[in-house]
Every structure is written in structure tokens, then in C-alpha cells.
Write a protein that holds these residues in place. Sequence first.
Motif, short mmCIF file in Angstrom:
data_model
loop_
_atom_site.label_atom_id
_atom_site.label_comp_id
_atom_site.label_asym_id
_atom_site.label_seq_id
_atom_site.Cartn_x
_atom_site.Cartn_y
_atom_site.Cartn_z
N TYR A 68 -25.51 -26.05 41.96
CA TYR A 68 -25.70 -24.64 42.27
C TYR A 68 -26.44 -24.54 43.61
O TYR A 68 -27.23 -25.41 43.97
N PHE A 106 -34.85 -14.80 35.81
CA PHE A 106 -33.41 -14.65 36.02
C PHE A 106 -32.69 -14.48 34.70
O PHE A 106 -32.92 -15.23 33.76
N GLY A 140 -29.96 -15.15 42.92
CA GLY A 140 -29.89 -16.14 41.85
C GLY A 140 -28.98 -17.30 42.25
O GLY A 140 -28.20 -17.19 43.19
N PRO A 141 -29.09 -18.42 41.55
CA PRO A 141 -28.23 -19.57 41.84
C PRO A 141 -26.76 -19.22 41.63
O PRO A 141 -26.41 -18.45 40.73
N PHE A 164 -25.59 -16.03 37.37
CA PHE A 164 -26.94 -15.51 37.41
C PHE A 164 -27.02 -14.12 38.02
O PHE A 164 -26.22 -13.76 38.90
N GLY A 165 -28.02 -13.35 37.57
CA GLY A 165 -28.39 -12.13 38.25
C GLY A 165 -29.23 -12.47 39.48
O GLY A 165 -29.49 -13.66 39.75
N SER A 166 -29.68 -11.46 40.19
CA SER A 166 -30.41 -11.71 41.44
C SER A 166 -31.92 -11.84 41.23
O SER A 166 -32.66 -12.04 42.18
N GLY A 167 -32.36 -11.74 39.98
CA GLY A 167 -33.75 -12.02 39.69
C GLY A 167 -34.67 -10.82 39.69
O GLY A 167 -34.41 -9.82 40.35
N LEU A 225 -22.90 -21.07 41.25
CA LEU A 225 -22.22 -22.34 40.98
C LEU A 225 -21.34 -22.75 42.16
O LEU A 225 -20.55 -21.95 42.67
N PHE A 280 -29.45 -27.05 43.55
CA PHE A 280 -29.86 -27.55 42.24
C PHE A 280 -28.70 -28.31 41.60
O PHE A 280 -27.56 -27.87 41.64
N ALA A 315 -18.50 -27.90 39.46
CA ALA A 315 -18.78 -28.38 38.11
C ALA A 315 -17.98 -29.66 37.88
O ALA A 315 -16.79 -29.73 38.22
N ILE A 327 -31.51 -23.49 48.35
CA ILE A 327 -31.97 -24.55 47.45
C ILE A 327 -30.76 -25.04 46.66
O ILE A 327 -30.06 -24.23 46.04
N GLN A 349 -23.44 -30.00 37.07
CA GLN A 349 -23.06 -28.88 37.94
C GLN A 349 -24.01 -28.81 39.13
O GLN A 349 -25.18 -29.19 39.04
N GLN A 352 -28.95 -21.71 45.64
CA GLN A 352 -29.70 -20.46 45.56
C GLN A 352 -30.13 -20.04 46.96
O GLN A 352 -30.87 -20.78 47.62
N LYS A 398 -20.57 -22.76 32.30
CA LYS A 398 -20.94 -22.42 33.67
C LYS A 398 -21.77 -21.13 33.60
O LYS A 398 -21.42 -20.20 32.88
N LEU A 399 -22.85 -21.10 34.37
CA LEU A 399 -23.74 -19.95 34.35
C LEU A 399 -23.50 -19.03 35.53
O LEU A 399 -23.26 -19.49 36.65
#
Lengths: 111, 115
Positions: free
Chosen positions: A34, B90, A41-42, B106-109, A44, A87, A47, A85, A32, A36, B103-104
Amino acid sequence: QLLEQSPQFLSIQEGENLTVYCNSSSVFSSLQWYRQEPGEGPVLLIALYKAGELTSNGRLTAQFGITRKDSFLNISASIPSDVGIYFCAGQLSGANSKLTFGKGITLSVRP
Amino acid sequence: DTAVSQTPKYLVTQMGNDKSIKCEQNLGHDTMYWYKQDSKKFLKIMFSYNNKELIINETVPNRFSPKSPDKAHLNLHINSLELGDSAVYFCASSPHGGLTNEKLFFGSGTQLSVL
């Protein structure tokens, strides 16, 4: 490091195309990509699940290597909001296998 | 309508204190995670819970204790904070977990700074 990404930093001119790479000696069931953005947060982008799979998402195109050990992500006609970024993350086969992230590639886009 | 929300966004504290970070997801996902991002932006998984059950527990000091009261919430409690705990934490969720090809989201940290 399970997943190697190169280059670590990349600066391009707005409108240029670029390709970034992700390599490993391990075989993944999925790979995958991602992005950021600063302070977030990252998210997606793409995939990949099948060997050789080529998938697009707008100006982004990614391919999973035939051996399932590598991938590339291509961004066409870059724009300032592409900064961030990037990833790659791979998941090994098996129940409860975790998603492992590469170290990321920091992209800046010059106007 | 944030999908994965974590609080606080910033946390500044002294060494030795105990602190908690909370996470909630409204996506109906079964699995939640905590990741740590260091100063070099490297993302490393810490814990994973599937339907309130711990399924991944990486090599993390036992000062870190996750708690999942229900499958929509995963909190992280940190005891006796150390300088090296400074990082961005995170929270993330995935639809099923325990399977491949997850698939993930994410929150904003939470940026934790230990002084």
C-alpha cells in the motif's frame, strides 16, 4: 514486529529506480503493498497471493518470496508523485485473519 | 462519490470528553474495519465487523465502542478521551471478510487531537 520493512526512510533523485523490502518469520497467505500519501488513507498498489509470484502495476513491480515470508517492491523511473509511505501488509491463513501492516517506508523524491 | 467516507476529518477535543467518528462505504462490501495510526505512522487494527457482526476485537480499551447499524456503516464512539488517544483513525472496508486474501479500501482518516 510481525513484518519488518527496510529502510525506514528513503530519499532518491527523480528518475532513479528503487527497491524496498518486507521480511517476516511468519508465512502469509497473501502479501500486499500500500502507499499512503500525506493526509490520505493507504491505497492498495499490488496484492500477491502465490509463492514466487511476480506482479506489475505500471512502474511498480513486486514479488512474493518462495517461502511466502518476504517480498520486495520495485519502483522504476521515480517521479515526484511517488512520495509517500509504503506499507507492506500480510494476512495469515485462517478465517477472520487480520491484515497486519509493517511500519512503513517513507519515500521522498528530489526533483 | 467517495468509496469510504469518514467524518469528521479533524477532531479537537478536551480530555474526558466523549466523541464519535462516523464511517460509510458505498462499495457494497461486507466487512468494515477501524485502524489506528500513531505518531510513528504505525497502523494497527482495532475492530472488524462482517455484515454487522463483530469478528475482530483487538486489545482496545473498553472506552472504545464500535457500532454497525448496517453493513454500510461503522461508527466509533470513544468515551472519556485521554491524551494517548490522539492519533489518526482510519475506517476501511473489504469485499468479503472472514476469508484470506482480502484487499482493504481506506477512508481518508480522522485526525483526533486530545488536549
